[in-house]
Scaffold this motif. Structure first.
Motif, PDB file in Angstrom:
ATOM      1  N   ASN A 199     -30.928 -11.744 -44.487  1.00  9.83           N
ATOM      2  CA  ASN A 199     -31.450 -10.266 -44.554  1.00  9.83           C
ATOM      3  C   ASN A 199     -33.017 -10.314 -44.563  1.00  9.83           C
ATOM      4  N   GLU A 200     -33.446 -10.610 -43.498  1.00 12.98           N
ATOM      5  CA  GLU A 200     -34.740 -10.807 -43.268  1.00 12.98           C
ATOM      6  C   GLU A 200     -35.861  -9.722 -43.660  1.00 12.98           C
ATOM      7  N   LYS A 201     -35.395  -8.537 -43.420  1.00 13.29           N
ATOM      8  CA  LYS A 201     -36.027  -7.291 -43.897  1.00 13.29           C
ATOM      9  C   LYS A 201     -36.609  -7.457 -45.320  1.00 13.29           C
ATOM     10  N   ARG A 213     -24.937   7.747 -54.224  1.00  8.28           N
ATOM     11  CA  ARG A 213     -23.789   7.172 -53.296  1.00  8.28           C
ATOM     12  C   ARG A 213     -24.453   7.004 -51.975  1.00  8.28           C
ATOM     13  N   GLY A 214     -24.982   8.191 -51.325  1.00  9.35           N
ATOM     14  CA  GLY A 214     -25.594   8.280 -49.858  1.00  9.35           C
ATOM     15  C   GLY A 214     -26.558   6.922 -49.743  1.00  9.35           C
ATOM     16  N   PRO A 215     -27.726   7.432 -50.580  1.00  9.50           N
ATOM     17  CA  PRO A 215     -28.780   6.050 -50.369  1.00  9.50           C
ATOM     18  C   PRO A 215     -28.345   4.784 -50.584  1.00  9.50           C
ATOM     19  N   ALA A 216     -27.496   4.613 -51.553  1.00 12.03           N
ATOM     20  CA  ALA A 216     -26.993   3.465 -52.216  1.00 12.03           C
ATOM     21  C   ALA A 216     -26.093   2.779 -50.753  1.00 12.03           C
ATOM     22  N   LEU A 217     -25.135   3.589 -50.199  1.00 11.81           N
ATOM     23  CA  LEU A 217     -24.399   3.023 -49.153  1.00 11.81           C
ATOM     24  C   LEU A 217     -25.358   2.851 -47.919  1.00 11.81           C
ATOM     25  N   ARG A 218     -26.256   3.779 -47.503  1.00 15.73           N
ATOM     26  CA  ARG A 218     -26.968   3.544 -46.473  1.00 15.73           C
ATOM     27  C   ARG A 218     -27.953   2.445 -46.604  1.00 15.73           C
ATOM     28  N   SER A 219     -28.635   2.085 -47.730  1.00 15.20           N
ATOM     29  CA  SER A 219     -29.320   1.021 -47.922  1.00 15.20           C
ATOM     30  C   SER A 219     -28.507  -0.208 -47.772  1.00 15.20           C
ATOM     31  N   TYR A 235     -26.871  -5.346 -44.753  1.00 14.94           N
ATOM     32  CA  TYR A 235     -25.582  -6.175 -44.697  1.00 14.94           C
ATOM     33  C   TYR A 235     -24.728  -6.266 -43.448  1.00 14.94           C
ATOM     34  N   VAL A 236     -25.106  -5.015 -42.639  1.00 12.81           N
ATOM     35  CA  VAL A 236     -23.736  -4.787 -41.567  1.00 12.81           C
ATOM     36  C   VAL A 236     -23.839  -6.076 -40.642  1.00 12.81           C
ATOM     37  N   ASP A 237     -24.691  -6.481 -40.453  1.00  9.77           N
ATOM     38  CA  ASP A 237     -24.784  -7.780 -39.141  1.00  9.77           C
ATOM     39  C   ASP A 237     -24.784  -9.258 -40.200  1.00  9.77           C
TER      40      ASP A 237
END
Length: 156
Positions: A124-126, A17-23, A28-30
């Protein structure tokens, strides 16, 4: 300590949950609409429900640091498709992404594939830079569900 890649099991759900949500948020946040960002925890739970048996997790120092999943090996349209590859931002730049990419390609090759593909949300340039560095190449663009995607492929 080496990076260990293994099939995900139901008991990994809490650790994912944590790693998936953070990644996912890091990617995608922007880029995506706020409604999609707000729905991310529920969306990830739905993805786990559908795909946990197809997921492989990367363990770094005994903790889930990332994961990938592949297309359905019984579906000729998706057999050589890299569905997800995410690395927890807290673990990036430590070889986890490369290890996941290499393991995914080895698994795809074992299915008999000679060409593999994936898509990345445009912007998603990264991720695009990562895949280019791993030897993937862009072969097109596509719009679906109101999003623009960069289509990438790699010969095995």
């Amino acid at each position: 300590m080496p990076i260990i890649i293994r099939p995900a099991i139901e008991a990994d759900r809490a650790g994912l949950r944590g790693p998936a949500l953070r990644s996912w948020l890091d990617a995608y946040v922007d880029i995506l609409p706020q409604a999609d960002i707000d729905d991310a925890p529920a969306m990830l739970e739905r993805a786990f429900d559908r795909r946990i048996t197809a997921m492989r997790v990367a363990l770094l120092d005994g903790v889930i640091a990332g994961f990938y999943s592949l297309g359905n090996s019984d579906d000729p349209e998706k057999i050589n498709y890299l569905w997800h590859l995410y690395v927890d931002p807290l673990c990036q730049r430590r070889g986890v992404g490369r290890a996941l990419n290499d393991a995914a390609l080895a698994e795809l090759k074992s299915r008999g594939g000679s060409r593999v593909w994936l898509d990345v949300v445009a912007g998603n340039e990264k991720a695009i830079a990562f895949y280019l560095a791993m030897g993937w190449r862009e072969y097109g663009r596509e719009e679906a569900d109101g999003l623009n995607f960069v289509l990438m492929e790699k010969n095995l």
